[in-house]
Motif scaffolding. Structure first.
Motif, PDB file in Angstrom:
ATOM      1  N   GLY A 374       0.982  -1.239   0.057  1.00 60.03           N
ATOM      2  CA  GLY A 374      -0.235   0.150   0.018  1.00 60.03           C
ATOM      3  C   GLY A 374       0.869   1.416   0.117  1.00 60.03           C
ATOM      4  N   PRO A 375       0.246   2.346  -0.176  1.00 58.81           N
ATOM      5  CA  PRO A 375       1.068   3.655  -0.100  1.00 58.81           C
ATOM      6  C   PRO A 375       1.831   3.998   1.134  1.00 58.81           C
ATOM      7  N   GLU A 376       2.975   4.721   0.959  1.00 63.54           N
ATOM      8  CA  GLU A 376       3.858   4.798   1.755  1.00 63.54           C
ATOM      9  C   GLU A 376       3.352   5.994   3.174  1.00 63.54           C
ATOM     10  N   ARG A 377       3.586   6.096   4.272  1.00 60.14           N
ATOM     11  CA  ARG A 377       3.185   6.860   5.127  1.00 60.14           C
ATOM     12  C   ARG A 377       4.422   7.784   5.475  1.00 60.14           C
ATOM     13  N   ALA A 378       5.522   7.004   5.277  1.00 57.47           N
ATOM     14  CA  ALA A 378       6.879   7.694   5.748  1.00 57.47           C
ATOM     15  C   ALA A 378       7.836   7.253   4.829  1.00 57.47           C
ATOM     16  N   GLY A 379       8.864   7.966   4.872  1.00 54.32           N
ATOM     17  CA  GLY A 379      10.313   7.787   3.748  1.00 54.32           C
ATOM     18  C   GLY A 379      11.101   6.909   4.807  1.00 54.32           C
ATOM     19  N   PRO A 380      12.075   6.424   4.043  1.00 54.70           N
ATOM     20  CA  PRO A 380      12.927   5.297   4.527  1.00 54.70           C
ATOM     21  C   PRO A 380      13.867   5.947   5.599  1.00 54.70           C
ATOM     22  N   ALA A 381      14.238   5.276   6.520  1.00 53.28           N
ATOM     23  CA  ALA A 381      15.480   5.654   7.208  1.00 53.28           C
ATOM     24  C   ALA A 381      16.920   5.523   6.811  1.00 53.28           C
ATOM     25  N   LEU A 382      16.859   4.228   5.796  1.00 54.74           N
ATOM     26  CA  LEU A 382      18.101   4.190   5.264  1.00 54.74           C
ATOM     27  C   LEU A 382      18.006   3.277   4.044  1.00 54.74           C
ATOM     28  N   VAL A 383      18.771   3.505   3.036  1.00 53.54           N
ATOM     29  CA  VAL A 383      18.747   2.935   1.765  1.00 53.54           C
ATOM     30  C   VAL A 383      20.008   2.642   1.102  1.00 53.54           C
ATOM     31  N   ARG A 384      20.439   1.403   0.907  1.00 49.81           N
ATOM     32  CA  ARG A 384      21.776   1.020   0.353  1.00 49.81           C
ATOM     33  C   ARG A 384      21.513   0.024  -0.916  1.00 49.81           C
ATOM     34  N   VAL A 385      22.287   0.442  -1.873  1.00 46.18           N
ATOM     35  CA  VAL A 385      22.353  -0.394  -3.232  1.00 46.18           C
ATOM     36  C   VAL A 385      23.507  -1.365  -3.388  1.00 46.18           C
ATOM     37  N   TYR A 386      23.276  -2.523  -3.542  1.00 48.16           N
ATOM     38  CA  TYR A 386      24.520  -3.360  -3.807  1.00 48.16           C
ATOM     39  C   TYR A 386      24.270  -3.859  -5.176  1.00 48.16           C
ATOM     40  N   ARG A 387      25.360  -4.029  -5.738  1.00 49.72           N
ATOM     41  CA  ARG A 387      25.243  -4.298  -7.167  1.00 49.72           C
ATOM     42  C   ARG A 387      26.231  -5.574  -7.418  1.00 49.72           C
ATOM     43  N   HIS A 388      25.425  -6.624  -8.239  1.00 53.99           N
ATOM     44  CA  HIS A 388      26.571  -7.802  -8.690  1.00 53.99           C
ATOM     45  C   HIS A 388      26.299  -8.093  -9.970  1.00 53.99           C
ATOM     46  N   PRO A 389      27.230  -7.336 -10.758  1.00 51.54           N
ATOM     47  CA  PRO A 389      27.207  -7.348 -12.397  1.00 51.54           C
ATOM     48  C   PRO A 389      27.098  -8.790 -12.574  1.00 51.54           C
ATOM     49  N   ARG A 390      27.920  -9.768 -12.042  1.00 51.49           N
ATOM     50  CA  ARG A 390      27.891 -11.073 -12.546  1.00 51.49           C
ATOM     51  C   ARG A 390      27.440 -11.953 -11.173  1.00 51.49           C
ATOM     52  N   GLY A 391      26.272 -11.783 -10.818  1.00 51.69           N
ATOM     53  CA  GLY A 391      25.676 -12.305  -9.476  1.00 51.69           C
ATOM     54  C   GLY A 391      25.565 -13.650  -9.432  1.00 51.69           C
ATOM     55  N   ILE A 392      24.688 -14.433 -10.154  1.00 52.25           N
ATOM     56  CA  ILE A 392      24.305 -15.586  -9.816  1.00 52.25           C
ATOM     57  C   ILE A 392      24.480 -16.403 -11.288  1.00 52.25           C
ATOM     58  N   PRO A 393      25.306 -17.525 -11.044  1.00 49.47           N
ATOM     59  CA  PRO A 393      25.578 -18.426 -12.317  1.00 49.47           C
ATOM     60  C   PRO A 393      24.547 -19.112 -12.688  1.00 49.47           C
ATOM     61  N   GLN A 394      23.969 -19.235 -13.943  1.00 53.19           N
ATOM     62  CA  GLN A 394      22.738 -19.877 -14.446  1.00 53.19           C
ATOM     63  C   GLN A 394      23.107 -21.197 -14.963  1.00 53.19           C
TER      64      GLN A 394
END
Length: 448
Positions: A374-394
């Motif tokens: 549902g809609p947000e009533r407040a914003g996040p206290a913390l956000v982090r982005v982690y990137r894995h360009p070659r993340g999971i073998p297929q």
């Protein structure tokens, strides 16, 4: 004392080195990155634990238990909360409980009446011919029908491999399903005869400090035997020993373990063993981005409860594959009064989404939260982005043959060993099992 060099200080390399060191073998681990751990790492921020990739493992693998004992980490094991047991599937604009029993399956709105009737026909479907490799999608359509594939199995495959079930090899990714069909002729009959046998067993666990505490603990125990910022540039056999070339040294060893990703191992053995190099190079990797966010507890009218949510096939929330409710699974990883979420974006299904700028990834994660809760009533206290360009073998079709070629290279070159999640099993406990097996193969070569 026999000397072994391991190339790669991810979970596979660190675990193999730990098993070998415990057996009295002189080991040295070389890692190109500035830190050990690979993708199994965790940040700690203001009382929160932020897992960058894996968030735990099932406690059913004996090799994993032995690894924790050797490393002195068993007392740090934390079981997941009972709140994690409910799993959700997002379909038709709403979250539905994943049906985890036959009665729940028949009641679930996830499947149409025709899809449920198709499921009931499963015991009457003849087994496929033995030895013929199928994709997960082909197998499930044949045995359970397209409805079960799109609404039940495809989300599971996305959750484990971030992959497309029509590309993933059943034999490589879920060999137990092949065995059950061939042994019992039917998955339903197998479940009845084995009383649910075939399903994954065990309880989800992690460590105090998150999954990254595992690789940190293994690296700490190995100490100076782990050398970071040390890329390996070449590998050759000379005078009955192995020579490993780095920018500063030519190191010799009685055995070498390639615990680096498949594409890196491919480059290192390109001249030594072209067939194995080609097999390793043919293993694709799916790019994944993980958006970790912390929110006030009353942010949404429908707060997260359970393990997490995965998207049914055909649903598109900006490339989001699913979301793990970390504060429900491991409450001690979040601050009191907060909700901690891990949103997974991209994979083999939406690879371009994983490469978006941070702000776009965050916006898509927040939009998915709105769809879920549902809609947000407040914003996040913390956000982090982690990137894995070659993340999971297929483990795409043909993967079993690629693994056979790699194992044949081990037989052709005494003292050369390959290990990693690109070969068999992408989970942390799978890596522990493969590491123990690799350590046994190395010790056999060394006659230890």
């Amino acid at each position: 004392m026999a000397q072994v060099i391991l190339i790669g200080a991810g979970i596979s390399g660190l675990a193999t080195a730990t098993f070998l060191h415990d057996a009295g073998v002189d080991v040295q681990v070389l890692e190109a990155a500035a830190h050990p751990g690979g993708n199994v790492r965790s940040d700690r921020v203001d009382g929160r634990v932020l897992d960058q990739a894996a968030n735990g493992w099932l406690d059913s693998e004996p090799a994993m238990s032995r690894l924790l004992d050797i490393a002195g980490l068993s007392a740090q094991v934390v079981p997941a909360s009972d709140r994690y047991k409910t799993r959700w599937i997002y379909a038709d604009g709403a979250m539905h409980p994943a049906p985890l029993s036959p009665p729940a399956l028949l009641r679930s709105p996830l499947l149409s009446l025709s899809a449920k009737l198709r499921l009931l026909a499963e015991p009457f479907i003849r087994p496929g011919p033995a030895g013929v490799e199928e994709s997960v999608g082909e197998f499930v359509r044949r045995r359970l029908g397209p409805g079960a594939l799109d609404r039940l199995v495809a989300p599971m495959v996305a959750g484990i491999y971030a992959g497309d079930p029509d590309a993933i090899s059943l034999k490589a990714a879920f060999p137990r399903m092949v065995e059950l069909e061939q042994a019992h002729g039917s998955l339903v009959r197998a479940m009845v005869r084995l009383r649910g046998g075939g399903a994954p067993t065990g309880h989800l666990v992690s460590l105090k400090g998150g999954a990254g505490a595992l690789t940190e603990g293994l690296a700490a125990r190995l100490g100076e035997r782990v050398r970071c910022d040390t890329p390996v540039q070449g590998l050759e056999r000379a005078g009955g020993r192995w020579v490993v070339h780095t920018p500063d040294d030519a190191l010799t060893a009685d055995a070498v373990v390639l615990a680096c990703p498949g594409y890196a191992a491919s480059a290192l053995v390109a001249r030594l063993d072209p067939p194995a190099s080609a097999a390793l190079a043919a293993i694709p990797y799916a790019p994944v981005a993980v958006v970790v966010s912390a929110w006030p507890e009353r942010t949404w009218a429908r707060p997260p409860e359970g393990f997490g949510v995965l998207l049914a096939r055909g649903e598109d929330l900006g490339g989001v594959l699913g979301c793990v409710f970390s504060s429900c699974v491991f409450p001690e990883q979040s601050r009191p009064g907060e909700v901690l979420l891990r949103t997974i974006i991209g994979g083999a299904i939406h690879p371009d989404a994983a490469r978006l700028p941070d702000q776009q990834l965050i916006a898509r994660a927040r939009a998915a939260n709105t769809a879920f809760f549902g809609p947000e009533r407040a914003g996040p206290a913390l956000v982090r982005v982690y990137r894995h360009p070659r993340g999971i073998p297929q483990y795409t079709l043909g993967h079993p043959g690629r693994v056979r070629e790699v194992r044949a290279a081990e037989a052709r070159h005494g003292g050369l060993c390959f290990v990693g999640n690109h070969l068999r099993g992408v989970g942390v406990k799978d890596c522990a099992k493969a590491a123990e097996e690799a350590a046994h193969r190395v010790r056999a070569h060394l006659c230890l």
